[in-house]
Design an enzyme around this catalytic site. Structure first.
Site, PDB file in Angstrom:
ATOM      1  N   GLU A   1       0.796  -1.232   0.000  1.00 47.21           N
ATOM      2  CA  GLU A   1       0.000   0.000   0.000  1.00 47.21           C
ATOM      3  C   GLU A   1       0.829   1.283   0.000  1.00 47.21           C
ATOM      4  O   GLU A   1       0.505   2.235   0.727  1.00 47.21           O
ATOM      5  CB  GLU A   1      -0.976   0.006   1.203  1.00 47.21           C
ATOM      6  CG  GLU A   1      -1.909  -1.191   1.211  1.00 47.21           C
ATOM      7  CD  GLU A   1      -2.855  -1.216   2.415  1.00 47.21           C
ATOM      8  OE1 GLU A   1      -2.754  -0.329   3.278  1.00 47.21           O
ATOM      9  OE2 GLU A   1      -3.694  -2.138   2.478  1.00 47.21           O
TER      10      GLU A   1
ATOM     11  N   ASN B   1       2.034  -5.126  -3.030  1.00 49.36           N
ATOM     12  CA  ASN B   1       0.644  -5.500  -2.733  1.00 49.36           C
ATOM     13  C   ASN B   1      -0.187  -4.249  -2.454  1.00 49.36           C
ATOM     14  O   ASN B   1       0.270  -3.345  -1.748  1.00 49.36           O
ATOM     15  CB  ASN B   1       0.680  -6.399  -1.481  1.00 49.36           C
ATOM     16  CG  ASN B   1      -0.652  -7.045  -1.152  1.00 49.36           C
ATOM     17  OD1 ASN B   1      -1.305  -7.621  -2.021  1.00 49.36           O
ATOM     18  ND2 ASN B   1      -1.064  -6.960   0.102  1.00 49.36           N
TER      19      ASN B   1
ATOM     20  N   ASP C   1     -12.100 -10.584   0.131  1.00 44.55           N
ATOM     21  CA  ASP C   1     -13.333 -10.752   0.897  1.00 44.55           C
ATOM     22  C   ASP C   1     -14.391  -9.856   0.262  1.00 44.55           C
ATOM     23  O   ASP C   1     -14.064  -8.936  -0.485  1.00 44.55           O
ATOM     24  CB  ASP C   1     -13.160 -10.522   2.409  1.00 44.55           C
ATOM     25  CG  ASP C   1     -12.554  -9.183   2.791  1.00 44.55           C
ATOM     26  OD1 ASP C   1     -12.426  -8.294   1.925  1.00 44.55           O
ATOM     27  OD2 ASP C   1     -12.213  -9.017   3.977  1.00 44.55           O
TER      28      ASP C   1
ATOM     29  N   GLU D   1      -6.046 -10.871  -0.786  1.00 46.20           N
ATOM     30  CA  GLU D   1      -6.786 -10.669   0.470  1.00 46.20           C
ATOM     31  C   GLU D   1      -8.292 -10.642   0.227  1.00 46.20           C
ATOM     32  O   GLU D   1      -9.017  -9.857   0.838  1.00 46.20           O
ATOM     33  CB  GLU D   1      -6.355  -9.348   1.144  1.00 46.20           C
ATOM     34  CG  GLU D   1      -4.860  -9.219   1.309  1.00 46.20           C
ATOM     35  CD  GLU D   1      -4.425  -7.993   2.104  1.00 46.20           C
ATOM     36  OE1 GLU D   1      -5.277  -7.290   2.681  1.00 46.20           O
ATOM     37  OE2 GLU D   1      -3.205  -7.742   2.150  1.00 46.20           O
TER      38      GLU D   1
ATOM     39  N   HIS E   1     -10.345  -6.475  -1.511  1.00 38.82           N
ATOM     40  CA  HIS E   1     -11.335  -6.253  -0.439  1.00 38.82           C
ATOM     41  C   HIS E   1     -12.529  -5.577  -1.110  1.00 38.82           C
ATOM     42  O   HIS E   1     -12.499  -4.384  -1.380  1.00 38.82           O
ATOM     43  CB  HIS E   1     -10.762  -5.354   0.657  1.00 38.82           C
ATOM     44  CG  HIS E   1      -9.680  -6.021   1.436  1.00 38.82           C
ATOM     45  ND1 HIS E   1      -9.924  -7.121   2.227  1.00 38.82           N
ATOM     46  CD2 HIS E   1      -8.361  -5.772   1.544  1.00 38.82           C
ATOM     47  CE1 HIS E   1      -8.799  -7.513   2.794  1.00 38.82           C
ATOM     48  NE2 HIS E   1      -7.823  -6.718   2.393  1.00 38.82           N
TER      49      HIS E   1
HETATM   50  C1  XIL Z   1      -5.864  -6.128   8.655  1.00 37.00           C
HETATM   51  C2  XIL Z   1      -6.151  -7.295   9.599  1.00 37.00           C
HETATM   52  O1  XIL Z   1      -7.040  -8.174   8.963  1.00 37.00           O
HETATM   53  C3  XIL Z   1      -6.722  -6.799  10.897  1.00 37.00           C
HETATM   54  O2  XIL Z   1      -6.851  -7.858  11.824  1.00 37.00           O
HETATM   55  C4  XIL Z   1      -5.842  -5.696  11.478  1.00 37.00           C
HETATM   56  O3  XIL Z   1      -6.463  -5.159  12.622  1.00 37.00           O
HETATM   57  C5  XIL Z   1      -5.623  -4.602  10.465  1.00 37.00           C
HETATM   58  O4  XIL Z   1      -5.065  -5.159   9.283  1.00 37.00           O
HETATM   59  N1  XIL Z   1      -4.742  -4.556   3.954  1.00 37.00           N
HETATM   60  C6  XIL Z   1      -3.706  -5.339   4.389  1.00 37.00           C
HETATM   61  C7  XIL Z   1      -3.878  -6.180   5.587  1.00 37.00           C
HETATM   62  O5  XIL Z   1      -2.663  -5.419   3.716  1.00 37.00           O
HETATM   63  O6  XIL Z   1      -2.698  -6.342   6.317  1.00 37.00           O
HETATM   64  C8  XIL Z   1      -4.966  -5.648   6.492  1.00 37.00           C
HETATM   65  O7  XIL Z   1      -5.184  -6.594   7.528  1.00 37.00           O
HETATM   66  C9  XIL Z   1      -6.225  -5.391   5.698  1.00 37.00           C
HETATM   67  C10 XIL Z   1      -5.992  -4.379   4.604  1.00 37.00           C
END
Ligand code: XIL
Length: 333
Positions: free
Chosen positions: A150, A189, A257, A255, A225
């Protein structure tokens, strides 16, 4: 709390039910030449009876949801705590799962001491000690590292971070990681770059210029996400992935969801969620360089967005329509 969460009998019933719900995703994914992964919180391996068995049955890749972040590993300067990360690595090895490391450089979940003021040479030493220690510890055991996470903001510009005192921190991080484990594949990422658009353009330019400079970067992770409003076709996601593939990068969905919020009945939303999982998996399967499809957690019970039920197992570890959609998609020729 359902009964089975506590008892051996309940766990047996769950595993039998899963066995009847068709072949495990990992088996199907292997046949298609990809890895299907989940983000893991190792404490749950100890706390929750169903967590480990479902994780081991369904996934052939794991990634640390939090325990390999800077703030978890180096809480005080120069002191590393690998207990939880080791637990994850041991579990993965026992269950023949590939490991993604997440993440070496990120502006969030940093320990408080990182917000102190450091000179350029101090930050150089901090960054190199962290990457050498962490990547070095798991040399040969972690197949992929999210080296930089990020770095580009929603405004499509580089974010401000504590690393900024080192203007070349991004390429430096990749070079350090390569040195520490020459066999690990190194990734950039990010989220919100799944489709074409200004943020994804900015990432594309960044990675293209890194490649041109000979910086050792092997792949790009699209976090995915998402919510039900996301349309891969409208966002031209396949086209976007293709331009990164043409840079010679490996592509991972890292990641995924899908928030279940929005109009419609619950049943309709679950179907829409399943469709979106299916569409993203299909895009990955059709892109020869897309090798990993990872979900940000196992069950809705422990998702970082638990309230919006974004994963493929419900709070009782029962497979949701999205699970069956992935299963079917992996079986389609
Ligand atoms: C999130 C975790 O899922 C949480 O448990 C934590 O509190 C915050 O981070 N992008 C990412 C991940 O690269 O590391 C993040 O994970 C979600 C967004």
């Amino acid at each position: 709390m359902p009964l089975w969460r506590y008892g051996v009998l309940g766990l047996c019933a769950l595993m039998m039910a899963l066995a009847q719900s068709g072949p495990p995703l990992r088996e199907l994914a292997e046949r298609r030449g990809i890895l299907v992964g989940a983000a893991v919180e190792p404490s749950l391996l100890l706390q929750e009876a169903a967590y480990g068995p479902v994780l081991a049955r369904e996934f052939n890749l794991v990634v640390a949801e939090n325990v390999m972040k800077w703030g978890a590993l180096q809480t005080s300067r120069g002191q590393f705590n690998f207990a939880a990360a080791d637990l994850l690595v041991n579990f993965a090895q026992k269950h023949k799962q590939v490991i993604r490391g997440h993440t070496l450089v990120w502006h969030q979940q940093l320990p408080r001491w990182m917000y102190g003021s450091f000179s350029r040479s101090e930050m150089e030493a901090i960054l190199s000690q962290h990457i050498r220690t962490v990547v070095g510890r798991y040399k040969g055991q972690i197949a992929y590292w999210d080296v930089v996470n990020e770095a580009i903001g929603d405004d499509a510009r580089l974010r401000a971070t504590p690393f900024d005192v080192l203007p070349d921190y991004i390429e430096r991080a990749f070079r350090l990681a390569r040195e520490a484990d020459p066999k690990a594949k190194l990734f950039y990422n990010d989220y919100g770059a799944e489709g074409l658009g200004p943020k994804s353009d900015a990432i594309y330019s960044l990675l293209k210029s890194l490649k041109e400079k000979g910086v050792p970067i092997d792949g790009i992770g699209f976090q995915a996400h998402l919510d039900l409003g996301f349309s891969p076709q409208q966002a031209r996601m396949a086209e976007n992935l293709e331009r990164f593939a043409r840079l010679g990068l490996e592509i991972h969905i890292t990641e995924m969801d899908v928030r279940l919020t929005g109009p419609g009945t619950k049943a309709e939303r679950l179907q829409a969620q399943a469709r979106l999982y299916q569409e993203i998996l299909q895009i990955c399967l059709r892109q020869p360089r897309c090798k990993v499809f990872t979900l940000w957690g196992v069950s809705d019970a422990h998702s970082w967005r638990a309230a919006s039920e974004p994963l493929i197992f419900d709070v009782d570890y029962q497979p949701k329509p999205a699970y069956f959609a992935l299963q079917r998609t992996l079986q389609q020729p």
